[in-house]
Design a protein around this motif. Structure first.
Motif, PDB file in Angstrom:
ATOM      1  N   ALA A  68     -44.838  45.405  96.350  1.00  0.00           N
ATOM      2  CA  ALA A  68     -44.382  43.955  95.838  1.00  0.00           C
ATOM      3  C   ALA A  68     -43.460  42.766  95.840  1.00  0.00           C
ATOM      4  CB  ALA A  68     -43.473  44.215  94.428  1.00  0.00           C
ATOM      5  N   VAL A  69     -44.225  41.660  95.541  1.00  0.00           N
ATOM      6  CA  VAL A  69     -44.223  40.370  96.251  1.00  0.00           C
ATOM      7  C   VAL A  69     -43.368  39.797  95.814  1.00  0.00           C
ATOM      8  CG1 VAL A  69     -44.995  37.848  96.955  1.00  0.00           C
ATOM      9  CG2 VAL A  69     -46.595  39.824  97.688  1.00  0.00           C
ATOM     10  N   ASP A  70     -41.891  39.477  96.123  1.00  0.00           N
ATOM     11  CA  ASP A  70     -41.002  38.502  95.121  1.00  0.00           C
ATOM     12  C   ASP A  70     -40.832  36.978  95.728  1.00  0.00           C
ATOM     13  OD1 ASP A  70     -38.787  37.774  94.224  1.00  0.00           O
ATOM     14  OD2 ASP A  70     -37.299  39.548  94.924  1.00  0.00           O
ATOM     15  N   THR A  71     -41.037  36.352  95.245  1.00  0.00           N
ATOM     16  CA  THR A  71     -41.290  34.780  95.081  1.00  0.00           C
ATOM     17  C   THR A  71     -39.278  34.289  94.309  1.00  0.00           C
ATOM     18  OG1 THR A  71     -42.135  34.405  93.512  1.00  0.00           O
ATOM     19  CG2 THR A  71     -43.466  34.918  95.459  1.00  0.00           C
ATOM     20  N   SER A  72     -38.707  35.235  94.527  1.00  0.00           N
ATOM     21  CA  SER A  72     -37.911  34.360  93.635  1.00  0.00           C
ATOM     22  C   SER A  72     -36.756  33.466  94.145  1.00  0.00           C
ATOM     23  CB  SER A  72     -36.719  34.962  93.297  1.00  0.00           C
ATOM     24  OG  SER A  72     -36.114  36.224  94.014  1.00  0.00           O
ATOM     25  N   THR A  73     -36.568  33.673  95.515  1.00  0.00           N
ATOM     26  CA  THR A  73     -36.074  33.122  96.664  1.00  0.00           C
ATOM     27  C   THR A  73     -36.689  33.214  98.002  1.00  0.00           C
ATOM     28  OG1 THR A  73     -34.443  34.788  97.587  1.00  0.00           O
ATOM     29  CG2 THR A  73     -33.386  34.341  95.755  1.00  0.00           C
ATOM     30  N   ILE A  74     -36.210  32.244  98.938  1.00  0.00           N
ATOM     31  CA  ILE A  74     -36.803  31.759 100.453  1.00  0.00           C
ATOM     32  C   ILE A  74     -36.803  33.166 100.557  1.00  0.00           C
ATOM     33  CG2 ILE A  74     -37.359  30.793 102.508  1.00  0.00           C
ATOM     34  CD1 ILE A  74     -38.299  28.849  99.687  1.00  0.00           C
ATOM     35  N   GLU A  75     -35.883  32.941 100.878  1.00  0.00           N
ATOM     36  CA  GLU A  75     -35.568  34.870 101.464  1.00  0.00           C
ATOM     37  C   GLU A  75     -35.992  36.656 101.071  1.00  0.00           C
ATOM     38  OE1 GLU A  75     -32.480  32.700 100.331  1.00  0.00           O
ATOM     39  OE2 GLU A  75     -31.973  31.889 102.662  1.00  0.00           O
ATOM     40  N   ARG A  76     -36.027  35.988  99.837  1.00  0.00           N
ATOM     41  CA  ARG A  76     -36.780  37.456  99.209  1.00  0.00           C
ATOM     42  C   ARG A  76     -38.762  37.013  99.909  1.00  0.00           C
ATOM     43  NH1 ARG A  76     -33.951  38.549  93.281  1.00  0.00           N
ATOM     44  NH2 ARG A  76     -32.235  40.226  94.334  1.00  0.00           N
ATOM     45  N   TYR A  77     -38.707  35.773  99.141  1.00  0.00           N
ATOM     46  CA  TYR A  77     -40.642  35.481  99.861  1.00  0.00           C
ATOM     47  C   TYR A  77     -40.212  36.358 101.749  1.00  0.00           C
ATOM     48  CZ  TYR A  77     -44.726  32.584 101.193  1.00  0.00           C
ATOM     49  OH  TYR A  77     -45.894  32.156 101.224  1.00  0.00           O
ATOM     50  N   ASN A  78     -39.215  35.679 102.638  1.00  0.00           N
ATOM     51  CA  ASN A  78     -39.950  36.150 103.831  1.00  0.00           C
ATOM     52  C   ASN A  78     -39.709  37.684 104.231  1.00  0.00           C
ATOM     53  OD1 ASN A  78     -40.240  32.855 104.666  1.00  0.00           O
ATOM     54  ND2 ASN A  78     -37.986  32.893 104.999  1.00  0.00           N
TER      55      ASN A  78
END
Length: 156
Positions: A68-78
């Motif tokens: 799953a792609v999590d784009t809620s924060t930069i850290e989760r995006y990375n």
């Protein structure tokens, strides 16, 4: 095959969401964001077993699950970028294994079918030769008998 593009954002220091989305005006001297583009070819999402009905690869392990792609924060995006990269590697490896096994299985089936077809063709050709020989023999016998019978008076 059309290539999808994915932008990889690596956070070196804390950065705000605007800079992560490619708006450098939102970054300060403390916020450094490096962008890289990487071409990613899509991988089929159906499992080999489902795509082929009853067949499934025997030595490839389990198909890797797409993350799953999590784009809620930069850290989760990375973290999502890292997971997608790992998935891409695992999916390509799995797909190569499935392709190799499928090709081997198809070759085996084809060779077996070819052998059976050759056997059937051999029997069929033998029947055709015997029937042709029988017709040749029968035609000759009837021709000879007809000539013989036409030469005798009273037997037409």
């Amino acid at each position: 095959m059309t290539k999808a593009r994915i932008a990889l954002v690596v956070v070196i220091c804390g950065v705000g969401p605007a800079a992560a989305l490619g708006r450098p005006e939102a970054a300060t001297s403390q916020h450094v964001v490096r962008h890289a583009s990487k071409a990613v070819r899509p991988v089929a999402s159906t499992t080999a077993g489902a795509a082929a009905g009853a067949w499934s690869p025997g030595n490839c392990g389990r198909e890797p699950a797409a993350p799953a792609v999590d784009t809620s924060t930069i850290e989760r995006y990375n973290a999502s970028v890292d997971q997608v990269t790992a998935y891409e590697k695992a999916a390509r490896s799995y797909n190569a294994c499935v392709s190799k096994e499928a090709t081997a299985e198809q070759t085996s089936i084809s060779n077996n079918a070819r052998s059976r077809i050759d056997s059937i063709q051999s029997v069929s050709a033998g029947v055709q030769k015997r029937i042709a020989a029988n017709f040749t023999s029968l035609t000759g016998a009837l021709r000879d008998a007809g000539a013989k019978l036409q030469g005798k008076p009273g037997k037409k």
